[in-house]
Design a protein around this motif. Structure first.
Motif, PDB file in Angstrom:
ATOM      1  N   UNK A  80      18.650 -13.108  17.671  1.00  0.00           N
ATOM      2  CA  UNK A  80      18.479 -13.907  16.411  1.00  0.00           C
ATOM      3  C   UNK A  80      19.377 -12.942  15.657  1.00  0.00           C
ATOM      4  N   UNK A  81      20.466 -13.753  14.773  1.00  0.00           N
ATOM      5  CA  UNK A  81      21.191 -13.067  13.889  1.00  0.00           C
ATOM      6  C   UNK A  81      21.236 -13.779  12.562  1.00  0.00           C
ATOM      7  N   UNK A  82      22.076 -13.084  11.885  1.00  0.00           N
ATOM      8  CA  UNK A  82      21.819 -13.671  10.325  1.00  0.00           C
ATOM      9  C   UNK A  82      23.375 -13.547   9.777  1.00  0.00           C
ATOM     10  N   UNK A  83      23.730 -14.371   8.928  1.00  0.00           N
ATOM     11  CA  UNK A  83      25.221 -14.379   8.092  1.00  0.00           C
ATOM     12  C   UNK A  83      24.797 -14.221   6.730  1.00  0.00           C
ATOM     13  N   UNK A  84      25.213 -13.316   6.106  1.00  0.00           N
ATOM     14  CA  UNK A  84      25.069 -13.008   4.446  1.00  0.00           C
ATOM     15  C   UNK A  84      25.886 -14.233   4.021  1.00  0.00           C
ATOM     16  N   UNK A  85      25.093 -15.110   3.070  1.00  0.00           N
ATOM     17  CA  UNK A  85      25.457 -16.400   2.706  1.00  0.00           C
ATOM     18  C   UNK A  85      25.909 -16.150   1.241  1.00  0.00           C
ATOM     19  N   UNK A  86      25.275 -14.986   0.355  1.00  0.00           N
ATOM     20  CA  UNK A  86      25.249 -14.852  -0.927  1.00  0.00           C
ATOM     21  C   UNK A  86      24.889 -13.342  -1.275  1.00  0.00           C
ATOM     22  N   UNK A  87      25.499 -12.816  -2.312  1.00  0.00           N
ATOM     23  CA  UNK A  87      24.835 -11.247  -2.615  1.00  0.00           C
ATOM     24  C   UNK A  87      24.968 -11.551  -4.129  1.00  0.00           C
ATOM     25  N   UNK A  88      23.798 -11.277  -4.709  1.00  0.00           N
ATOM     26  CA  UNK A  88      23.809 -11.246  -6.478  1.00  0.00           C
ATOM     27  C   UNK A  88      23.051  -9.920  -6.677  1.00  0.00           C
ATOM     28  N   UNK A  89      23.714  -9.181  -7.419  1.00  0.00           N
ATOM     29  CA  UNK A  89      23.028  -7.644  -7.799  1.00  0.00           C
ATOM     30  C   UNK A  89      22.348  -8.180  -9.153  1.00  0.00           C
ATOM     31  N   UNK A  90      20.943  -7.612  -9.104  1.00  0.00           N
ATOM     32  CA  UNK A  90      20.139  -7.657 -10.274  1.00  0.00           C
ATOM     33  C   UNK A  90      19.745  -6.185 -10.604  1.00  0.00           C
ATOM     34  N   UNK A  91      19.233  -6.099 -11.751  1.00  0.00           N
ATOM     35  CA  UNK A  91      18.951  -4.990 -12.321  1.00  0.00           C
ATOM     36  C   UNK A  91      18.480  -3.870 -11.323  1.00  0.00           C
ATOM     37  N   UNK A  92      17.344  -4.088 -10.537  1.00  0.00           N
ATOM     38  CA  UNK A  92      16.723  -2.944  -9.932  1.00  0.00           C
ATOM     39  C   UNK A  92      16.599  -3.462  -8.247  1.00  0.00           C
ATOM     40  N   UNK A  93      17.123  -4.678  -7.855  1.00  0.00           N
ATOM     41  CA  UNK A  93      17.229  -5.151  -6.494  1.00  0.00           C
ATOM     42  C   UNK A  93      18.388  -6.064  -6.257  1.00  0.00           C
ATOM     43  N   UNK A  94      18.691  -6.120  -5.070  1.00  0.00           N
ATOM     44  CA  UNK A  94      19.669  -7.258  -4.636  1.00  0.00           C
ATOM     45  C   UNK A  94      19.367  -8.555  -4.207  1.00  0.00           C
TER      46      UNK A  94
END
Length: 108
Positions: A82-96
């Motif tokens: 099982x693999x995954x592909x990152x679709x979106x990254x959004x940086x929040x204040x204390x987490x991603x």
């Protein structure tokens, strides 16, 4: 040499990103389209079906959410890749906030 067929299973997100020791450093390295790997973490004392998500460099970026991990855990235990592909990254204040597509890989 065999080809790999990637079968889309579902979309999810990476849980627990704020608990990764080098989260600040890792968030700048995550890119849309990046391949990630899933591993059943059988010794996890909080969730027997825990599925850890790692980069190709074996860096832990978090976990598959509990509500999504049972099927993936069973597939991994059955020897499926099982693999995954990152679709979106959004940086929040204390987490991603990392959105991922989850795939079953089958050799053709």
């Amino acid at each position: 040499m065999s080809q790999v067929k990637r079968i889309f299973l579902f979309s999810s997100f990476v849980a627990g990103t704020k608990y990764v020791s080098n989260a600040e450093e890792l968030k700048h390295q995550r890119k849309n389209g990046e391949l990630v790997l899933f591993y059943h973490e059988s010794d996890n004392k909080f969730d027997l079906s825990a599925v850890q998500i790692q980069t190709l460099k074996k860096e832990r970026i978090g976990y598959l959410p509990r509500e999504d991990n049972i099927v993936v855990c069973r597939l991994l235990k059955a020897g499926k890749k099982i693999t995954g592909i990152i679709e979106d990254v959004e940086s929040k204040t204390r987490w991603n906030k990392i959105q991922i597509g989850v795939y079953l890989e089958e050799e053709m």
